[in-house]
Design a protein around this motif. Structure first.
Motif, PDB file in Angstrom:
ATOM      1  N   THR A 105     -51.628   9.321 -44.673  1.00  0.00           N
ATOM      2  CA  THR A 105     -51.774   8.540 -45.895  1.00  0.00           C
ATOM      3  C   THR A 105     -50.945   7.280 -45.737  1.00  0.00           C
ATOM      4  N   PHE A 106     -51.190   6.313 -46.614  1.00  0.00           N
ATOM      5  CA  PHE A 106     -50.323   5.142 -46.623  1.00  0.00           C
ATOM      6  C   PHE A 106     -48.942   5.568 -47.121  1.00  0.00           C
ATOM      7  N   GLN A 144     -57.706   4.822 -53.178  1.00  0.00           N
ATOM      8  CA  GLN A 144     -58.842   4.382 -52.363  1.00  0.00           C
ATOM      9  C   GLN A 144     -60.150   5.037 -52.818  1.00  0.00           C
ATOM     10  N   LEU A 203     -63.196   2.598 -46.772  1.00  0.00           N
ATOM     11  CA  LEU A 203     -63.045   2.211 -45.374  1.00  0.00           C
ATOM     12  C   LEU A 203     -64.106   2.915 -44.535  1.00  0.00           C
ATOM     13  N   VAL A 214     -64.135   4.458 -41.256  1.00  0.00           N
ATOM     14  CA  VAL A 214     -63.213   4.920 -40.214  1.00  0.00           C
ATOM     15  C   VAL A 214     -63.966   5.729 -39.173  1.00  0.00           C
ATOM     16  N   HIS A 248     -56.094   2.685 -40.020  1.00  0.00           N
ATOM     17  CA  HIS A 248     -55.603   3.353 -41.224  1.00  0.00           C
ATOM     18  C   HIS A 248     -55.491   4.862 -40.968  1.00  0.00           C
ATOM     19  N   TYR A 249     -54.332   5.304 -40.385  1.00  0.00           N
ATOM     20  CA  TYR A 249     -53.067   4.598 -40.177  1.00  0.00           C
ATOM     21  C   TYR A 249     -52.563   4.975 -38.807  1.00  0.00           C
ATOM     22  N   SER A 256     -60.804   1.346 -38.050  1.00  0.00           N
ATOM     23  CA  SER A 256     -61.587   0.996 -39.234  1.00  0.00           C
ATOM     24  C   SER A 256     -62.465  -0.207 -38.919  1.00  0.00           C
TER      25      SER A 256
END
Length: 382
Positions: free
Chosen positions: A102-103, A177, A302, A304, A327-328, A358
């Motif tokens: 995760t961010f 998101q 996104l 991905v 990401h990420y 991404s």
């Protein structure tokens, strides 16, 4: 100048093909310029730049959109998560389960309220939190589970809800998101005790700057969050401050812009889904998109994929003028800021972090652009 474009196809006019941006914010806003200008003029006209009428109007509209009872606008998505935790009384001595993929904002919010993030691994296909890993990580200090809806896909909310109910835990949605996403028919924002949304400009519903919101069916919780976000101010006495709060408010201008963009969100999400469907048809076999749960209806924040050699793939995209992101690249438990909370290897997320990439994705992305990206990837393949 070469008479071939950068993906190897002959360009009969000898022109260099236009770049494919990772995110086309200019195109996203072009069709909304007039209503955005009108919203700007309206706010300039009344001058209530903080807590203007547009804020309440957007809060009501976004709660309805999320099929939830209440919404409170805040300054950004990180604040939204932090305020949910604080509103629930989660703090020192408590643990919160957080997927490591995760961010970092998800973990930041936990640490900022004084709680401890307990990082857990993710599923190898969707790269979303693994409910079995979450179950194994529950301990005597666990107070909540962060259900992070990453890349525009909701995580398995029924499984996590059952787990939370069994152990008496708060289930919090990090929906930064996932504006408009569904799982088993239920929209992001209505499945946990509360959900935090980000309106960072690049999000599916993006402001023209920072912004965020908390959505919940719990009126009392929303009341506490609204108070905390407004300096702990009493709801009956403007000059009384009953608790120590903070300043985290959604600006009127941002609320006005979001209210303009909300009615076209579903259309934009459908365009994103169509672009990803085209990617799935045209990408080379070695370029593998993340999986989709059969009960999920993603909104594709996104696009991905996993690739064998990310460095070589990225070089090929750069040479062709095609935007990309990661990401990420470093799971949260391996970030220096959170290393002290890492208690064990998390092999699925660690392995995926070496291969995820991404691809360009916007509501304005054309089939021709998708095909061009796919040709470049095909030419760069192993």
């Amino acid at each position: 100048m070469s008479d071939r474009d950068t993906d190897g196809a002959v360009d009969p006019e000898g022109a260099v093909p236009a770049p494919v941006p990772f995110l086309d914010l200019h195109g996203v806003h072009a069709a909304l310029r007039d209503p955005l200008n009108q919203a700007w003029s309206a706010v300039l006209g009344h001058g209530r730049f903080i807590n203007g009428p547009e804020v309440a109007a957007f809060e009501g509209a976004f709660a309805e959109y999320c099929e939830a009872e209440h919404c409170v606008g805040v300054a950004n998505g990180t604040d939204a998560l932090e305020l949910i935790l604080a509103g629930l009384g989660i703090g020192p001595g408590d643990e919160v389960l957080v997927p490591t993929n995760t961010f970092v904002a998800t973990a930041e919010a936990v640490v900022t309220v004084g709680a401890t993030p307990r990082f857990v691994d993710v599923l190898p296909d969707t790269l979303l939190i693994d409910p079995d890993a979450a179950a194994a990580a529950i301990g005597p200090r666990t107070a909540a589970i962060m259900a992070v809806h990453l890349f525009g896909q909701m995580t398995d909310m029924p499984a996590l809800s059952a787990l939370a109910s069994k152990h008496g835990l708060a289930l919090i949605e990090d929906a930064a998101q996932a504006h408009g996403a569904r799982f088993a028919g239920r929209r992001a924002g209505g499945g946990g005790v509360a959900a935090g949304f980000s309106f960072y400009p690049g999000k599916n519903l993006g402001a023209l700057g920072d912004g965020g919101a908390v959505v919940s069916n719990d009126a009392a919780l929303v009341g506490r969050i609204r108070q905390l976000a407004d300096h702990g101010r009493s709801q009956t006495d403007r000059y009384g401050h009953e608790v120590v709060g903070r300043n985290s408010r959604l600006d009127t201008l941002q609320a006005a812009a979001l209210h303009v963009k909300l009615p076209v969100l579903d259309e934009a999400n459908r365009a994103r889904a169509a672009a990803v469907a085209q990617y799935r048809k045209s990408l080379p076999a070695w370029c593998v998109p993340v999986g989709v749960h059969p009960h999920a209806e993603p909104v594709y924040h996104l696009a991905v994929v996993q690739v064998p050699d990310r460095a070589a793939t990225a070089r090929a995209l750069d040479a062709a003028g095609i935007g990309w992101g990661i990401h990420y690249p470093v799971p949260c438990h391996l970030q220096p800021a959170f290393a002290r909370y890492a208690v064990e290897p998390l092999p699925v997320a660690e392995a995926a972090a070496e291969h995820i990439l991404s691809l360009p994705l916007s509501p304005t992305l054309t089939n021709e652009q998708v095909e061009r990206v796919s040709r470049v990837l095909d030419s760069a393949g192993p």
